[in-house]
Write an enzyme that holds these catalytic residues in place. Sequence first.
Site, PDB file in Angstrom:
ATOM      1  N   CYS A  86      74.860 -22.555  27.478  1.00 40.00           N
ATOM      2  CA  CYS A  86      75.229 -22.994  26.131  1.00 40.00           C
ATOM      3  C   CYS A  86      74.052 -22.785  25.160  1.00 40.00           C
ATOM      4  CB  CYS A  86      75.710 -24.444  26.175  1.00 40.00           C
ATOM      5  SG  CYS A  86      76.746 -24.922  24.775  1.00 40.00           S
ATOM      6  N   HIS A 193      79.543 -24.378  31.301  1.00 42.47           N
ATOM      7  CA  HIS A 193      78.604 -25.309  31.929  1.00 42.47           C
ATOM      8  C   HIS A 193      78.885 -25.468  33.421  1.00 42.47           C
ATOM      9  CE1 HIS A 193      76.744 -27.061  28.238  1.00 42.47           C
ATOM     10  NE2 HIS A 193      77.890 -26.709  27.684  1.00 42.47           N
ATOM     11  N   GLU A 195      76.981 -26.858  35.532  1.00 43.91           N
ATOM     12  CA  GLU A 195      76.461 -28.170  35.944  1.00 43.91           C
ATOM     13  C   GLU A 195      77.467 -29.296  35.725  1.00 43.91           C
ATOM     14  OE1 GLU A 195      75.436 -28.103  31.543  1.00 43.91           O
ATOM     15  OE2 GLU A 195      75.713 -26.654  33.173  1.00 43.91           O
TER      16      GLU A 195
END
Length: 224
Positions: A86, A193, A195
Amino acid sequence: MKLAVIVFPGSNCDADLLWAVKEVMGIDAEFVRHDATSLAKFDGVLLPGGFSYGDYLRCGAIARFSPIINEVIRFATEGKMVFGTCNGFQILTEIGLLPGTLLRNDSLRFICKSVPLKVNTHTKFTSEYPENVSIHLPVAHGEGNYYCDEKTLKELKEKNQIVFTYQEKVNGSLANIAGICNEQGNVLGMMPHPERAMEELLGSTDGRSFFASIIKNFGKELSQ
């Protein structure tokens, strides 16, 4: 293997990234401030999402002048692993480690949802994904519309640098590009993302194979 999670003023995904690699994947990692000047004890760098320096001027434009950036560039030129998600992707384009730029979403709206992605599994960041797999990862951005000139796009395709591709219209990105790597294959930036896709409770574990690939490929290089 020890990873540095860089924290800029305005970062808000740094804790997510540290949790994913340290608590879920068991990789040694710690926060490093934007004003640090050394990454000597680390083997890889992670640039988190968020709004570094409030996204003033444009995303990543001020972060590029942080003292730690010189070390990030050194890491990349030495062939060490650098990953940005991002805002981290935006920073990587600003500092010239990845080609192109990220523009405002074509809808002019902030997008926050899970999106389907096609994965190029022939990279060090994605080798642990099955061939021809389709995964789902969250996105949360207002400026994720990837753009580059025709010559650069041709080179990205020819040199196998397009790593993640949206499988639906998301933000207007050229060729539906969601993530790219550099020609050497040690620097990757992506808008989704991974994560945030580490536990079933969160809706997906599709991010685990991403970090497993980092462990296998970049961790292996350290042990040789």
